[in-house]
Design a protein around this motif. Structure first.
Motif, PDB file in Angstrom:
ATOM      1  N   UNK A 109      -0.019   4.230  11.556  1.00 40.09           N
ATOM      2  CA  UNK A 109       1.140   3.540  12.123  1.00 40.09           C
ATOM      3  C   UNK A 109       2.406   3.880  11.352  1.00 40.09           C
ATOM      4  N   UNK A 110       2.252   4.173  10.058  1.00 41.75           N
ATOM      5  CA  UNK A 110       3.420   4.494   9.218  1.00 41.75           C
ATOM      6  C   UNK A 110       3.649   6.005   9.119  1.00 41.75           C
ATOM      7  N   UNK A 111       2.919   6.770   9.912  1.00 47.36           N
ATOM      8  CA  UNK A 111       2.999   8.242   9.906  1.00 47.36           C
ATOM      9  C   UNK A 111       2.813   8.809   8.490  1.00 47.36           C
ATOM     10  N   UNK A 112       1.915   8.152   7.755  1.00 48.84           N
ATOM     11  CA  UNK A 112       1.553   8.668   6.435  1.00 48.84           C
ATOM     12  C   UNK A 112       2.558   8.385   5.340  1.00 48.84           C
ATOM     13  N   UNK A 113       3.612   7.638   5.658  1.00 49.86           N
ATOM     14  CA  UNK A 113       4.666   7.471   4.667  1.00 49.86           C
ATOM     15  C   UNK A 113       4.657   6.117   3.964  1.00 49.86           C
ATOM     16  N   UNK A 114       3.590   5.348   4.187  1.00 52.14           N
ATOM     17  CA  UNK A 114       3.516   4.072   3.485  1.00 52.14           C
ATOM     18  C   UNK A 114       3.216   4.296   2.018  1.00 52.14           C
ATOM     19  N   UNK A 115       3.819   3.502   1.168  1.00 49.50           N
ATOM     20  CA  UNK A 115       3.513   3.576  -0.260  1.00 49.50           C
ATOM     21  C   UNK A 115       2.065   3.134  -0.428  1.00 49.50           C
ATOM     22  N   UNK A 116       1.162   4.028  -0.835  1.00 47.30           N
ATOM     23  CA  UNK A 116      -0.270   3.710  -0.822  1.00 47.30           C
ATOM     24  C   UNK A 116      -0.648   2.519  -1.699  1.00 47.30           C
ATOM     25  N   UNK A 117      -0.051   2.408  -2.879  1.00 47.29           N
ATOM     26  CA  UNK A 117      -0.408   1.292  -3.763  1.00 47.29           C
ATOM     27  C   UNK A 117      -0.051  -0.049  -3.120  1.00 47.29           C
ATOM     28  N   UNK A 118       1.199  -0.113  -2.622  1.00 49.32           N
ATOM     29  CA  UNK A 118       1.658  -1.375  -2.001  1.00 49.32           C
ATOM     30  C   UNK A 118       0.818  -1.717  -0.775  1.00 49.32           C
ATOM     31  N   UNK A 119       0.555  -0.687   0.035  1.00 46.93           N
ATOM     32  CA  UNK A 119      -0.177  -0.894   1.281  1.00 46.93           C
ATOM     33  C   UNK A 119      -1.592  -1.397   0.998  1.00 46.93           C
ATOM     34  N   UNK A 120      -2.241  -0.808   0.017  1.00 48.70           N
ATOM     35  CA  UNK A 120      -3.581  -1.244  -0.374  1.00 48.70           C
ATOM     36  C   UNK A 120      -3.573  -2.702  -0.798  1.00 48.70           C
ATOM     37  N   UNK A 121      -2.575  -3.051  -1.622  1.00 49.35           N
ATOM     38  CA  UNK A 121      -2.497  -4.417  -2.132  1.00 49.35           C
ATOM     39  C   UNK A 121      -2.298  -5.397  -0.986  1.00 49.35           C
ATOM     40  N   UNK A 122      -1.407  -5.051  -0.057  1.00 46.11           N
ATOM     41  CA  UNK A 122      -1.112  -5.947   1.077  1.00 46.11           C
ATOM     42  C   UNK A 122      -2.324  -6.111   1.988  1.00 46.11           C
ATOM     43  N   UNK A 123      -3.019  -4.996   2.244  1.00 45.59           N
ATOM     44  CA  UNK A 123      -4.194  -5.055   3.116  1.00 45.59           C
ATOM     45  C   UNK A 123      -5.267  -5.944   2.490  1.00 45.59           C
ATOM     46  N   UNK A 124      -5.492  -5.756   1.178  1.00 41.32           N
ATOM     47  CA  UNK A 124      -6.494  -6.582   0.483  1.00 41.32           C
ATOM     48  C   UNK A 124      -6.130  -8.062   0.557  1.00 41.32           C
ATOM     49  N   UNK A 125      -4.836  -8.316   0.394  1.00 40.85           N
ATOM     50  CA  UNK A 125      -4.354  -9.706   0.429  1.00 40.85           C
ATOM     51  C   UNK A 125      -4.632 -10.334   1.796  1.00 40.85           C
ATOM     52  N   UNK A 126      -4.286  -9.584   2.864  1.00 41.86           N
ATOM     53  CA  UNK A 126      -4.459 -10.116   4.222  1.00 41.86           C
ATOM     54  C   UNK A 126      -5.954 -10.278   4.576  1.00 41.86           C
ATOM     55  N   UNK A 127      -6.781  -9.323   4.156  1.00 42.67           N
ATOM     56  CA  UNK A 127      -8.218  -9.412   4.460  1.00 42.67           C
ATOM     57  C   UNK A 127      -8.839 -10.577   3.706  1.00 42.67           C
ATOM     58  N   UNK A 128      -8.395 -10.809   2.478  1.00 42.00           N
ATOM     59  CA  UNK A 128      -8.907 -11.931   1.695  1.00 42.00           C
ATOM     60  C   UNK A 128      -8.604 -13.245   2.407  1.00 42.00           C
ATOM     61  N   UNK A 129      -7.401 -13.303   3.028  1.00 40.55           N
ATOM     62  CA  UNK A 129      -7.031 -14.516   3.790  1.00 40.55           C
ATOM     63  C   UNK A 129      -8.001 -14.745   4.938  1.00 40.55           C
ATOM     64  N   UNK A 130      -8.436 -13.629   5.594  1.00 41.76           N
ATOM     65  CA  UNK A 130      -9.348 -13.744   6.731  1.00 41.76           C
ATOM     66  C   UNK A 130     -10.718 -14.267   6.302  1.00 41.76           C
TER      67      UNK A 130
END
Lengths: 490, 110
Positions: A467-488
């Protein structure tokens, strides 16, 4: 084959062309590459009635070298004529120094070992002979052509003591010597172009014995690599001969780069056959206290000190410090980049220099000063990585372009649309959209075991990056994804 | 190129031998006839005898004289001076080719 049980005793003679404006004894230009016989005058052609006059700068360079490596400078030194018959010198003699050289008893530290330098003396370089016919080899030539542009160019011959034991140490000695001469600004010291030529005296003896074996002089090595190969070949040849019960013949052997062997030459004239005698046309050189003091004051920081300083100040490894200092202009380039650094560290700069920049220089054969990349351009690149604008991998691509074109790193980043999305709000919005659009995967994540979770998490991360065409900051993106999945899961 | 004769080194040998004269002549690329070798052996013996007179003096503590003039450090500045015209230089050579001096074969093919 093995050389176990033997040790080599090696002494090196380095001939270094001094980077003066004019020749040793006349005002002809000391310049490589001119049309044949255009840099000649009555003195360097040895025409009757001409008289040599010593170049002051040559004496200054020798004294500077003396101050750098702790040589003793005798009160007086004299020049001598070395007589021989060969058309490379029109006078039929070469003006050199024999009994009283300008410098004696110096030393240089090489990887923690002190290598003595017996003497350094001044002499004229010879003309260039080109052998015609017979494949260009002197023995089979029909005749020869001579260009005297190089005749009379100042040389300093630096003679080590037989303190060297291996080919590797010989290479390290030459490399260190080269670095010192270059730092002093007295020579270009380019082995490939002949401004530094090194001959090696090699003998072998059984380990534990003191007496020297019969020495063989090897010539014609035009790179550090061929110097090492030639010495290794010669050590093995001599050990094999001794093991076979043969005697070593004292001789001069030529290294042949193509077949990787040394070949015997005709017996050379013994030293007394050169009929050395004091040069009557040149008076002694007696360096004054003022000249000695000026020379001592002109010695810049030497490579060993510079390496130690870079290692201490920038936190780079000894090996990297050596690359930075040994490669022409690289340490200066890095230092200029560090001076304009706005983000990132000196060590980052050094790593790019010894890594990608060096790889490019090696691949292309270019030198640092011709790179389109300016030092502040490299600093800009380091800053872009430090700020998280681009990843290290993206920086490699950006640098590759900046090494080839005059573009600035920021410009390349913009043109390629490489800027990473590092805005947490924007990234979080993307993560939320991806999770909403992939409810099945999220459900499987929640109900799955560790293995299934890992798989689904990887899939979702991939969707986010897509969705970000490969330009997402990988560290930040990983942290955010983990945070959101933990909420689930909660 | 050594030719088997003994180089002249160390104390002066007196008188000089024919072989020594032939060796020196060879180093100087002089083609001497037998009569010339004979005459030069005697002449050079006289020269060496004179040198031996000097060598006989007690010269301990007298430094070797490399140069008789009371001059030291005759130096010039490192400034480029005009060079010679190549055509003029090569005109003085017996044979020139391609801007260079042409010289006969340097080594015997043997």
């Amino acid at each position: 084959m093995t050389t176990t049980g033997y040790e080599a005793v090696i002494g090196l003679e380095a001939h270094v062309e001094l980077a003066t404006a004019t020749k040793l004894f006349c005002g002809c230009p000391n310049e490589f590459g001119a049309a044949p016989n255009t840099h000649v005058c009555p003195v360097c052609l040895g025409l009757p009635g001409s008289l040599p006059v010593l170049n002051r700068t040559v004496v200054e360079y020798a004294l500077r070298f003396a101050a750098a490596l702790g040589f003793r400078v005798p009160d007086e030194s004299i020049f001598a004529r070395k007589n021989y018959f060969y058309p490379d010198m029109p006078k039929d003699y070469q003006i050199s120094q024999y009994e009283e050289p300008i410098l004696v008893d110096g030393a240089i530290d090489v990887d923690g070992v002190r290598i003595g330098i017996e003497r350094a003396h001044l002499e004229e370089d010879t003309g260039k002979t080109t052998h015609m016919g017979g494949g260009g080899r002197i023995h089979e030539a029909d005749y020869s052509l001579v260009d005297y542009n190089r005749a009379g160019v100042p040389l300093m011959e630096i003679v080590s003591r037989p303190d060297i034991r291996t080919a590797e140490q010989a290479r390290a000695y030459v490399s260190e010597l080269r670095g010192v001469l270059k730092a002093l600004g007295v020579s270009d010291v380019k082995m490939e172009e002949g401004s530094m030529r090194v001959d090696a005296n090699v003998s072998v003896r059984p380990v534990g014995t003191e007496a020297f074996g019969t020495k063989v002089e090897i010539k014609n090595m035009n790179s550090l690599r061929s110097l090492g190969r030639a010495i290794d070949f010669e050590i093995e040849r001599q050990v094999a001969a001794l093991e076979a019960g043969e005697r070593i013949v004292q001789e001069t052997r030529h290294w042949d780069e193509a077949d990787g062997r040394t070949h015997g030459m005709r017996t050379k004239e013994g030293s007394s056959d050169y009929r050395y005698f004091p040069e009557p046309d040149l008076v002694p050189v007696a360096p004054s206290d003022a000249m000695r003091a000026a020379a001592a004051a002109s010695v810049p920081e030497l490579p060993a000190a510079r390496r130690a300083r870079l290692a201490a100040d920038w936190g780079v490894s000894d090996a990297d410090a050596r690359v930075l200092v040994d490669v022409d202009g690289l340490a200066d380039f890095a230092a200029a980049a560090v001076a304009t650094l706005a983000g990132g560290t000196a060590r980052d700069v050094a790593n790019w220099c010894t890594g990608d920049v060096m790889a490019y220089l090696n691949e292309t054969g270019l030198s640092v000063e011709v790179l389109p990349l300016a030092p502040d351009g490299l600093a800009e690149l380091v800053g872009l990585v430090a700020a998280g604008t681009i990843s290290r991998n993206q920086a490699k691509d950006v640098l590759a372009e900046c090494l080839r074109t005059p573009k600035r790193p920021a410009q390349v980043v913009q043109e390629r649309g490489l800027e990473q999305v590092s805005d947490a709000g924007a990234l979080a919005a993307v993560v939320d959209e991806v999770l909403a659009a992939n409810a099945d995967a999220v459900a499987e994540y929640r109900s799955g075991d560790d293995k299934a979770r890992k798989k689904k998490r990887g899939f979702l991360m991939g969707e986010c990056m897509k969705a970000l065409q490969g330009q997402g900051n990988p560290q930040l993106l990983n942290a955010l994804l983990d945070e959101r999945l933990a909420e689930r899961l909660a | 190129m050594t030719d088997g004769t003994t180089p002249i080194t160390g104390p002066i040998r007196h008188p000089i031998s024919r072989a020594d004269v032939e060796h020196v002549a060879r180093l100087a690329r002089l083609a001497l006839t037998d009569a010339e070798v004979e005459r030069l052996t005697a002449d050079l013996a006289a020269v060496l005898a004179h040198a031996a007179d000097v060598a006989a003096l007690d010269l301990d503590g007298v430094p070797p004289t490399a140069h008789p003039l009371p001059l030291r450090n005759v130096l010039r500045d490192d400034e480029v001076r005009p060079t010679l015209d190549r055509a003029e230089v090569l005109a003085a050579a017996p044979v020139a080719e391609d801007g260079r001096f042409r010289v006969p074969r340097i080594l015997d093919p043997s």
